[in-house]
Design a protein around this motif. Structure first.
Motif, PDB file in Angstrom:
ATOM      1  N   THR A  10     -17.997 -69.481  49.735  1.00 32.81           N
ATOM      2  CA  THR A  10     -18.590 -68.845  48.559  1.00 32.81           C
ATOM      3  C   THR A  10     -17.524 -68.523  47.516  1.00 32.81           C
ATOM      4  OG1 THR A  10     -18.386 -66.688  49.658  1.00 32.81           O
ATOM      5  CG2 THR A  10     -20.493 -67.851  49.877  1.00 32.81           C
ATOM      6  N   ASN A  11     -17.980 -68.191  46.301  1.00 32.22           N
ATOM      7  CA  ASN A  11     -17.058 -67.830  45.214  1.00 32.22           C
ATOM      8  C   ASN A  11     -16.498 -66.429  45.363  1.00 32.22           C
ATOM      9  OD1 ASN A  11     -17.606 -70.304  44.053  1.00 32.22           O
ATOM     10  ND2 ASN A  11     -19.155 -69.483  42.676  1.00 32.22           N
ATOM     11  N   ASP A  12     -17.203 -65.584  46.081  1.00 35.12           N
ATOM     12  CA  ASP A  12     -16.757 -64.211  46.280  1.00 35.12           C
ATOM     13  C   ASP A  12     -17.169 -63.749  47.661  1.00 35.12           C
ATOM     14  OD1 ASP A  12     -19.475 -63.924  45.961  1.00 35.12           O
ATOM     15  OD2 ASP A  12     -19.338 -62.970  44.012  1.00 35.12           O
ATOM     16  N   THR A  72      -9.434 -72.100  47.193  1.00 38.12           N
ATOM     17  CA  THR A  72      -8.646 -71.263  46.292  1.00 38.12           C
ATOM     18  C   THR A  72      -8.097 -70.065  47.061  1.00 38.12           C
ATOM     19  OG1 THR A  72     -10.023 -71.916  44.433  1.00 38.12           O
ATOM     20  CG2 THR A  72      -8.694 -69.922  44.159  1.00 38.12           C
ATOM     21  N   ALA A  73      -6.777 -69.985  47.138  1.00 38.57           N
ATOM     22  CA  ALA A  73      -6.134 -68.850  47.799  1.00 38.57           C
ATOM     23  C   ALA A  73      -6.229 -67.633  46.901  1.00 38.57           C
ATOM     24  CB  ALA A  73      -4.668 -69.174  48.097  1.00 38.57           C
ATOM     25  N   ALA A  74      -6.534 -66.499  47.500  1.00 43.02           N
ATOM     26  CA  ALA A  74      -6.683 -65.264  46.728  1.00 43.02           C
ATOM     27  C   ALA A  74      -6.313 -64.068  47.574  1.00 43.02           C
ATOM     28  CB  ALA A  74      -8.138 -65.132  46.250  1.00 43.02           C
ATOM     29  N   ARG A 106      -1.563 -68.181  53.862  1.00 44.03           N
ATOM     30  CA  ARG A 106      -0.773 -67.049  54.363  1.00 44.03           C
ATOM     31  C   ARG A 106       0.655 -67.111  53.812  1.00 44.03           C
ATOM     32  NH1 ARG A 106      -1.127 -68.083  59.626  1.00 44.03           N
ATOM     33  NH2 ARG A 106      -3.065 -66.930  59.862  1.00 44.03           N
ATOM     34  N   ALA A 107       1.255 -68.295  53.804  1.00 44.45           N
ATOM     35  CA  ALA A 107       2.622 -68.451  53.312  1.00 44.45           C
ATOM     36  C   ALA A 107       2.737 -68.105  51.832  1.00 44.45           C
ATOM     37  CB  ALA A 107       3.105 -69.886  53.557  1.00 44.45           C
ATOM     38  N   ARG A 108       1.650 -68.265  51.086  1.00 42.05           N
ATOM     39  CA  ARG A 108       1.661 -67.952  49.653  1.00 42.05           C
ATOM     40  C   ARG A 108       1.216 -66.524  49.369  1.00 42.05           C
ATOM     41  NH1 ARG A 108      -0.925 -72.683  46.351  1.00 42.05           N
ATOM     42  NH2 ARG A 108      -0.097 -71.397  44.664  1.00 42.05           N
ATOM     43  N   GLY A 109       0.964 -65.736  50.415  1.00 37.65           N
ATOM     44  CA  GLY A 109       0.637 -64.326  50.238  1.00 37.65           C
ATOM     45  C   GLY A 109      -0.844 -64.013  50.117  1.00 37.65           C
ATOM     46  N   ALA A 110      -1.704 -64.951  50.439  1.00 40.81           N
ATOM     47  CA  ALA A 110      -3.150 -64.735  50.323  1.00 40.81           C
ATOM     48  C   ALA A 110      -3.702 -64.108  51.596  1.00 40.81           C
ATOM     49  CB  ALA A 110      -3.863 -66.062  50.067  1.00 40.81           C
ATOM     50  N   VAL A 164      -5.726 -64.228  42.060  1.00 38.22           N
ATOM     51  CA  VAL A 164      -5.974 -65.632  42.385  1.00 38.22           C
ATOM     52  C   VAL A 164      -4.610 -66.308  42.467  1.00 38.22           C
ATOM     53  CG1 VAL A 164      -6.958 -67.806  41.603  1.00 38.22           C
ATOM     54  CG2 VAL A 164      -8.244 -65.680  41.304  1.00 38.22           C
ATOM     55  N   ILE A 165      -4.312 -66.871  43.619  1.00 37.16           N
ATOM     56  CA  ILE A 165      -3.013 -67.509  43.823  1.00 37.16           C
ATOM     57  C   ILE A 165      -3.060 -68.980  43.425  1.00 37.16           C
ATOM     58  CG2 ILE A 165      -1.315 -68.148  45.581  1.00 37.16           C
ATOM     59  CD1 ILE A 165      -2.051 -65.455  46.955  1.00 37.16           C
TER      60      ILE A 165
END
Length: 121
Positions: free
Chosen positions: A21-23, A114-116, A85-89, A32-33
């Motif tokens: 889902t979007n949210d 999309t990582a967030a 996880r590596a990008r901080g999401a 948003v990463i």
């Protein structure tokens, strides 16, 4: 084979929530990463190809190939989560799978989204 062998998805205690889902109800997106993906390419082994060829003559599910595809999708998901996880999401929104044939030698499976960073409202 039981149904548990043909399922996928996350474990109940995952630190990175993956949703299509979007949210996420009860959460807000605080950052948003960006796009993340997990990719794997698997070749079919000779035994499964022979079995699939025989099964296709009489019809029915190709359980060996189904199980291989589930394992492949799960590996792509694991790689997606590792990248997020590596990008901080702590979440991946709008996750999707893309499956294609890779040069007639195997199947490419890509999980992307999309990582967030999300937090409880």
């Amino acid at each position: 084979m039981g149904i548990e062998e043909f399922g996928g998805g996350q474990t109940a205690q995952a630190d990175v929530l993956v949703v299509t889902t979007n949210d996420v109800p009860g959460y807000r997106v605080t950052q948003v990463i960006g796009e993340v993906f997990g990719l794997t390419v698997r070749s079919r082994h000779l035994g499964s190809q022979i079995g699939a060829g025989l099964k296709s003559m009489i019809g029915g599910e190709l359980k060996g190939l189904t199980k291989t595809l589930v394992e492949t999708r799960n590996q792509a998901m694991e790689r997606l989560v590792e990248q997020a996880r590596a990008r901080g999401a702590n979440a991946v929104l709008m996750m999707r799978f893309d499956v294609t044939e890779a040069a007639d030698v195997g199947t490419e499976v890509c999980a992307y989204g999309t990582a967030a960073v999300i937090s409880k409202v």
